[in-house]
Design an enzyme around this catalytic site. Structure first.
Site, mmCIF file in Angstrom:
data_model
loop_
_atom_site.group_PDB
_atom_site.id
_atom_site.type_symbol
_atom_site.label_atom_id
_atom_site.label_comp_id
_atom_site.label_asym_id
_atom_site.label_seq_id
_atom_site.Cartn_x
_atom_site.Cartn_y
_atom_site.Cartn_z
ATOM 1 N N ARG A 28 -9.352 1.108 6.483
ATOM 2 C CA ARG A 28 -9.176 0.224 5.320
ATOM 3 C C ARG A 28 -10.490 -0.323 4.818
ATOM 4 O O ARG A 28 -10.684 -0.489 3.617
ATOM 5 C CB ARG A 28 -8.219 -0.913 5.680
ATOM 6 C CG ARG A 28 -6.773 -0.448 5.630
ATOM 7 C CD ARG A 28 -5.902 -1.255 6.529
ATOM 8 N NE ARG A 28 -5.704 -2.589 6.016
ATOM 9 C CZ ARG A 28 -5.579 -3.669 6.772
ATOM 10 N NH1 ARG A 28 -5.653 -3.568 8.078
ATOM 11 N NH2 ARG A 28 -5.377 -4.817 6.226
ATOM 12 N N ARG A 44 -6.854 -2.211 -6.994
ATOM 13 C CA ARG A 44 -7.698 -1.810 -5.874
ATOM 14 C C ARG A 44 -8.527 -0.576 -6.206
ATOM 15 O O ARG A 44 -9.284 -0.113 -5.357
ATOM 16 C CB ARG A 44 -6.808 -1.468 -4.674
ATOM 17 C CG ARG A 44 -6.706 -2.565 -3.618
ATOM 18 C CD ARG A 44 -5.686 -2.085 -2.600
ATOM 19 N NE ARG A 44 -5.862 -2.645 -1.296
ATOM 20 C CZ ARG A 44 -5.164 -3.687 -0.831
ATOM 21 N NH1 ARG A 44 -4.299 -4.300 -1.594
ATOM 22 N NH2 ARG A 44 -5.363 -4.099 0.395
#
Ligand code: ADP
Ligand code: ADP
Ligand code: ZN
Length: 209
Positions: free
Chosen positions: A166, A88
């Protein structure tokens, strides 16, 4: 086959991964699932990451890389894997390149509107991690998992504040991985907008299966 599933939160990576394991016959490894199990078990790892995850922020690279490194040496991962939700960050991608050679990176393409619709209706089984959606994929009995009978709940990080955080984290830290892997010639684009069966077909076509 060593695959990475890349895409924004709520794109449908986990849902497709569950279907794709039957096609490619490799284990589905989700860092999110591993973290949530650790939280449920109240292990030292779980206690360390709970507040970070609930707030929609990323667990630090060192912890996450170590976790994946240990998982990938297990026997079932020797024939390959679907890594869902890792890497990520560019730091994680560079570290991964040092201990495993990825074959392909499937990039789940979906606009923010689709992501919001999916995340705001997502429900998850506390026991087995199965995914549901209040509109697109309801459990047969409300609040009860179809496959294991466990409790189906709304993730703390699927509440509005954390969703916003997020998406911001995705844009800043994860989206740069698209170009990172495209430059290496590993990226395949998967249109993640349609329903699950069509996404499965898009994935098969993109991989030449
Ligand atoms: P989503 O379904 O939204 O893509 P995941 O289940 O993959 O979310 O991950 C849930 C949370 O776990 C993330 O928001 C983050 O806090 C943490 N997490 C999962 N994977 C990683 C990672 N590779 N690096 C850092 N944090 C991670
Ligand atoms: P990710 O792992 O990328 O965060 P999930 O697989 O958890 O995404 O999917 C997010 C939510 O959207 C879940 O509630 C899931 O049931 C639903 N969903 C997944 N794929 C689709 C799709 N193709 N069409 C409609 N809903 C979907
Ligand atoms: Zn279940």
């Amino acid at each position: 086959m060593k695959l990475i599933f890349l895409g924004p939160p709520g794109a449908g990576k986990g849902t497709l991964a569950v279907k794709a394991v039957d096609l490619v016959k490799v284990p589905h490894i989700s860092t999110g699932v591993i973290f949530r199990s650790a939280i449920a078990a109240q292990s030292p790892l779980g206690l360390k990451v709970k507040a970070i995850i609930d707030g929609g922020r990323l667990v630090d690279d060192e912890t996450t890389i170590e976790l994946v490194k240990e998982r990938l040496v297990q026997t079932d991962a020797q024939k390959g894997y679907i890594l869902d939700g890792f890497p990520r960050t560019i730091g994680q991608a560079e570290a991964l390149a040092g201990f495993s050679a990825v074959d392909k990176v499937a990039n789940f393409d979906i606009p923010d509107s689709g992501v919001l619709e999916r995340l705001s209706g997502r429900q998850v089984c506390r026991k087995c991690g199965a995914n549901y959606h209040i509109v697109f994929n309801k459990p047969v009995k409300e609040g009860v998992c179809n496959s294991c009978g466990g409790e189906v709940y709304v993730r703390e990080d699927d509440r509005e504040e954390a969703i916003r955080k997020r998406l911001e984290v995705y844009r800043e830290q994860t989206a740069p991985l698209i170009e990172f892997y495209r430059k290496k010639g590993l990226l395949i684009d998967v249109d993640a907008r349609p329903g699950v069966e069509e996404v499965v077909n898009n994935f098969k076509k993109a991989l030449g299966l």
